[in-house]
Design an enzyme around this catalytic site. Structure first.
Site, PDB file in Angstrom:
ATOM      1  N   GLU A 301       0.786  -1.218   0.000  1.00 45.54           N
ATOM      2  CA  GLU A 301       0.000   0.000   0.000  1.00 45.54           C
ATOM      3  C   GLU A 301       0.827   1.280   0.000  1.00 45.54           C
ATOM      4  O   GLU A 301       0.486   2.247   0.691  1.00 45.54           O
ATOM      5  CB  GLU A 301      -0.935  -0.012   1.213  1.00 45.54           C
ATOM      6  CG  GLU A 301      -0.247  -0.058   2.575  1.00 45.54           C
ATOM      7  CD  GLU A 301       0.055  -1.448   3.089  1.00 45.54           C
ATOM      8  OE1 GLU A 301       0.301  -1.587   4.295  1.00 45.54           O
ATOM      9  OE2 GLU A 301       0.050  -2.398   2.285  1.00 45.54           O
ATOM     10  N   HIS A 325      -8.462  -3.847  -1.494  1.00 47.33           N
ATOM     11  CA  HIS A 325      -7.719  -3.997  -0.236  1.00 47.33           C
ATOM     12  C   HIS A 325      -6.640  -2.922  -0.116  1.00 47.33           C
ATOM     13  O   HIS A 325      -6.558  -2.216   0.903  1.00 47.33           O
ATOM     14  CB  HIS A 325      -7.087  -5.391  -0.175  1.00 47.33           C
ATOM     15  CG  HIS A 325      -6.290  -5.639   1.069  1.00 47.33           C
ATOM     16  ND1 HIS A 325      -6.828  -6.206   2.192  1.00 47.33           N
ATOM     17  CD2 HIS A 325      -4.988  -5.387   1.366  1.00 47.33           C
ATOM     18  CE1 HIS A 325      -5.908  -6.298   3.129  1.00 47.33           C
ATOM     19  NE2 HIS A 325      -4.771  -5.807   2.646  1.00 47.33           N
ATOM     20  N   GLU A 326      -5.808  -2.788  -1.151  1.00 46.21           N
ATOM     21  CA  GLU A 326      -4.715  -1.809  -1.073  1.00 46.21           C
ATOM     22  C   GLU A 326      -5.253  -0.381  -1.018  1.00 46.21           C
ATOM     23  O   GLU A 326      -4.688   0.482  -0.348  1.00 46.21           O
ATOM     24  CB  GLU A 326      -3.763  -1.981  -2.257  1.00 46.21           C
ATOM     25  CG  GLU A 326      -3.155  -3.373  -2.384  1.00 46.21           C
ATOM     26  CD  GLU A 326      -2.498  -3.868  -1.103  1.00 46.21           C
ATOM     27  OE1 GLU A 326      -2.016  -3.045  -0.303  1.00 46.21           O
ATOM     28  OE2 GLU A 326      -2.472  -5.100  -0.906  1.00 46.21           O
ATOM     29  N   HIS A 329      -6.227   0.562   2.434  1.00 50.80           N
ATOM     30  CA  HIS A 329      -5.070   0.926   3.252  1.00 50.80           C
ATOM     31  C   HIS A 329      -4.818   2.436   3.267  1.00 50.80           C
ATOM     32  O   HIS A 329      -4.116   2.931   4.156  1.00 50.80           O
ATOM     33  CB  HIS A 329      -3.820   0.222   2.728  1.00 50.80           C
ATOM     34  CG  HIS A 329      -3.521  -1.079   3.406  1.00 50.80           C
ATOM     35  ND1 HIS A 329      -3.378  -1.190   4.772  1.00 50.80           N
ATOM     36  CD2 HIS A 329      -3.316  -2.334   2.897  1.00 50.80           C
ATOM     37  CE1 HIS A 329      -3.087  -2.442   5.086  1.00 50.80           C
ATOM     38  NE2 HIS A 329      -3.070  -3.168   3.965  1.00 50.80           N
ATOM     39  N   GLU A 348      -4.244  -4.458   9.128  1.00 49.01           N
ATOM     40  CA  GLU A 348      -4.745  -5.418   8.153  1.00 49.01           C
ATOM     41  C   GLU A 348      -6.177  -5.887   8.426  1.00 49.01           C
ATOM     42  O   GLU A 348      -6.934  -6.123   7.488  1.00 49.01           O
ATOM     43  CB  GLU A 348      -3.803  -6.624   8.080  1.00 49.01           C
ATOM     44  CG  GLU A 348      -2.402  -6.267   7.594  1.00 49.01           C
ATOM     45  CD  GLU A 348      -2.384  -5.707   6.180  1.00 49.01           C
ATOM     46  OE1 GLU A 348      -3.411  -5.766   5.488  1.00 49.01           O
ATOM     47  OE2 GLU A 348      -1.313  -5.217   5.760  1.00 49.01           O
ATOM     48  N   ASP A 406       8.580 -10.495  10.270  1.00 47.65           N
ATOM     49  CA  ASP A 406       8.291 -11.335   9.104  1.00 47.65           C
ATOM     50  C   ASP A 406       7.941 -12.760   9.514  1.00 47.65           C
ATOM     51  O   ASP A 406       7.194 -13.450   8.824  1.00 47.65           O
ATOM     52  CB  ASP A 406       9.491 -11.360   8.154  1.00 47.65           C
ATOM     53  CG  ASP A 406       9.603 -10.089   7.329  1.00 47.65           C
ATOM     54  OD1 ASP A 406       8.596  -9.373   7.203  1.00 47.65           O
ATOM     55  OD2 ASP A 406      10.699  -9.800   6.824  1.00 47.65           O
ATOM     56  N   TYR A 414      -5.054 -10.416   9.241  1.00 42.55           N
ATOM     57  CA  TYR A 414      -6.015 -10.079   8.206  1.00 42.55           C
ATOM     58  C   TYR A 414      -7.401 -10.652   8.538  1.00 42.55           C
ATOM     59  O   TYR A 414      -8.382  -9.909   8.666  1.00 42.55           O
ATOM     60  CB  TYR A 414      -5.562 -10.640   6.851  1.00 42.55           C
ATOM     61  CG  TYR A 414      -4.278 -10.070   6.315  1.00 42.55           C
ATOM     62  CD1 TYR A 414      -4.287  -9.169   5.258  1.00 42.55           C
ATOM     63  CD2 TYR A 414      -3.047 -10.452   6.832  1.00 42.55           C
ATOM     64  CE1 TYR A 414      -3.113  -8.655   4.736  1.00 42.55           C
ATOM     65  CE2 TYR A 414      -1.862  -9.941   6.325  1.00 42.55           C
ATOM     66  CZ  TYR A 414      -1.898  -9.041   5.284  1.00 42.55           C
ATOM     67  OH  TYR A 414      -0.734  -8.532   4.787  1.00 42.55           O
TER      68      TYR A 414
END
Length: 661
Positions: A301, A325-326, A329, A348, A406, A414
């Protein structure tokens, strides 16, 4: 500006809207004891994923002066911060770095000799400590000259052979990789406006508004404060085309026409739907960069310039929900940001919730529920595949021991986050009651970073008349316990026909003994009216033991019925085997592998060399590994250098290999 790049239209003005909720908000309402007992000592919670002393300084502005050197695969540059100290007793400035060469540092243009790059602490990098003679009381400029190295995790460099004919580079800074591109306060708690001048022999895009280009120098400005991880840079042989009144798509020239067709008209509909739910889009333009095949995510995003995977190009517009979705953001994550990666769900979970509201506004409420069902399946699969689900399947994470964010990346923030918000929406009276809270929440925290407890405080303060309902929520399970959350009640209208067809196949799998019997009972007409998402669900539920039941021929037991599985693939070949939709392609491979149809093992291996999106690459290698470990390892060795560094690292972990980055 370079001829292939389109000048950005001027920033749009935010129209005046009323965000005062139709109820009086009682401030500082105490949360239930179970929540108060977990409240951090400071708010927002301190970010332990940074080595910087970000609490000591306010960043007023950040300027990047970068030079992209394709032959050497490095970026040389300078970053200039406009800072002010938050107190009078500070004697040191500490910044994050990772595999950077720091060449010089200046404070108000005076060279600072007394600085040190401390030994590396995995995975957080190397702290830069700067000790000037004095820290000015008034705002000051801090400049650092640096060079990236061949161990930079923020960039992927691609040669002419890996692209359509020209070198290419792109950045991926989330979660803690900005520090390997430039020295910074690498925490989502720090936001500032950015400006950038980037020198490159090839066109450049950036997470901001273009202010022009000349002599291979591309200039940009981002007036809205953003954290370092949202900086996005890409340079390569880029062509562009308009896809809406305030949107342009950029991509390699060979993809331009198909990308233009895939996204034209729909993006503006998404923007307008989002504006109706929240408030006006504040960033001016919303453009999309379709990256090269190795791009590891569905999208990133980066403000004004969403970075997207080419797997979104399905030639039937079926995957463009990722753009919803993006786009979402732009409010959740970009305007309102999690203060640390412990609270990633605030980015998210909210974004998935808004994405599905946007899609519902355009395609209907049943579509939202259908998407939520698919998301629920993805969540179950994700938790099942986790190496450490007891730790990483909680909604609120604890990465305070220096764990790499990560490692915690999964569908949990999400989908578990979405399901919490969806549950609250229904608990509190539906969208009519919940929508004023959405506007209030995003207005209250615009340009800020927050933690889960600030979200909860705001929720309880806003819904004072429904406090008893909120107090009776099982917050411990939703926020802090591992595993699946309580399942909301979904509308299964679009799923029922899928379930019925799947059950029919299961019933007959062990009954029929010839291809003719299957062809008499089933035909391509069965799925003629299915959209791509329904086909994805169909292929998924066929191999779900929870759906099939213990006595049904399902899950790995499909291997006992090769005639049934091969007949299914043959009868539905037009919409399944011939699909160009990456979601369908992957689910088909999953079905084939779990059916032990070994003729498809090599085909899956070959396909893994054509995609870089981790959504497909990681489970793809796990599938291959489950049936042929040697083939999985050999395939990874063959293609590993085409994958993004993050993807390469995580797949090597999935295969229990040790890879030097």
């Amino acid at each position: 500006m370079y001829s292939l790049l389109k000048a950005f239209p001027p920033r749009t003005r935010v129209r005046s809207i009323s965000l005062v909720p139709p109820r009086k908000i009682r401030m500082n309402a105490m949360l239930p004891d179970i929540l108060e007992s977990r409240r951090p000592k400071e708010s927002p919670e301190f970010d332990h994923s940074t080595l910087s002393n970000y609490k000591s300084y306010q960043v007023h502005h950040t300027r990047l002066e970068l030079q992209i050197l394709f032959d050497e695969c490095i970026v040389k540059g300078r970053v200039i911060y406009n800072l002010s100290a938050r107190g009078v007793d500070f004697h040191e400035i500490a910044l994050d770095s990772s595999f950077l060469n720091i060449e010089s540092i200046q404070l108000n243009n005076e060279t600072i000799e007394n600085f040190e790059v401390l030994p590396r602490i995995e995975p957080l990098g190397s702290k830069i400590t700067i000790k000037p003679p004095t820290i000015p009381k008034e705002p000051f400029e801090l400049g650092l000259t640096f060079t990236t190295t061949d161990r930079c995790t923020a960039l992927q460099w691609l040669t002419k052979k890996q692209t359509s004919g020209m070198p290419y580079v792109f950045s991926q800074l989330e979660a803690i990789h900005a520090r390997s591109l430039f020295p910074c306060f690498d925490t989502p708690s720090v936001k500032s406006p950015f400006s950038a001048s980037i020198t490159s022999p090839l066109p450049v895009v950036f997470s901001g508004i273009s202010t022009g280009s000349k002599n291979n120098i591309y200039c940009f400005e981002q007036k809205v404060p953003i954290p370092a991880y949202l900086v996005g840079i890409a340079s390569g042989d880029l062509a562009s085309a308009a896809i809406g009144p305030r949107s342009t798509v950029y991509t390699e020239p060979f993809r331009l026409e198909e990308a233009k067709w895939e996204f034209s008209d729909d993006v503006e509909k998404f923007i307008q739907a989002a504006e109706n739910i929240i408030f006006d889009y504040e960033w001016g333009t919303y453009d999309i960069l379709i990256n090269v095949n190795s791009y590891p995510y569905g999208g990133m995003e980066s403000p004004n310039m969403t970075f997207a995977t080419p797997t979104l190009i399905a030639h039937d517009k079926s995957n463009i929900d990722v753009i919803a979705h993006e786009l979402a953001h732009s409010w959740s994550g970009n305007l309102v940001t999690n203060c640390s990666w412990n609270h990633f769900w605030l980015n998210e979970g909210w974004t998935v919730y808004l994405e599905r509201r946007i899609v519902a506004a355009i395609h209907g409420e049943s579509t939202r529920h259908f998407s939520a069902l698919i998301g629920w399946n993805d969540l179950e699969n994700s938790i099942h595949a986790m190496r450490n689900p007891n730790r990483f399947s909680t909604l609120v994470q604890n990465l305070n021991d220096g764990t790499d964010p990560d490692e915690a990346f999964s569908s949990v923030p999400y989908e578990k986050g979405f399901n919490l918000l969806f549950f609250l929406e229904n608990l509190l009276g539906g969208t009519k009651e919940f929508d004023p809270f959405i506007k209030h929440y995003f207005k209250k925290f615009s340009y800020k970073s927050l933690d889960t407890f600030q979200f909860l405080d705001t929720l309880f303060e806003f819904f004072t008349d429904k406090r008893e309902l909120l107090e009776n929520v099982d917050w411990e399970t939703w926020l802090f316990k591992p595993g699946m959350p309580p399942k909301p009640q979904f509308d299964t209208t679009l799923a029922n026909t899928v379930y019925a067809l799947a059950k029919k196949w299961l019933h007959n799998a062990s009954e029929f003994n010839s291809v003719e019997e299957f062809e008499s009972a089933f035909s391509s007409e069965d799925i003629k009216g299915f959209n791509s998402n329904q086909i994805v669900l169909f292929l998924e539920v066929l191999v779900q033991k929870e759906f099939l039941g213990h006595n049904a021929p399902g899950g790995y037991d499909w291997a006992n019925y090769p005639l049934a599985s091969s007949s299914l693939l043959s009868i539905y070949s037009e919409k399944i085997a011939q699909s160009q939709n990456a979601e369908i392609i992957f689910k088909t491979f999953k079905f084939e592998i779990l059916c032990a149809l070994n003729i498809y093992y090599e085909k899956l291996a070959a396909w893994l060399g054509t995609v870089g999106r981790m959504k497909f690459v990681r489970p793809g290698y796990r599938l291959l590994d489950s049936v042929d470990h040697k083939l999985a390892v050999d395939t990874f060795h063959k293609f590993k250098d085409s994958y993004h560094p993050i993807c390469k690292m995580l797949v090597s972990q999935d295969l229990n290999m040790v890879e030097k980055m």
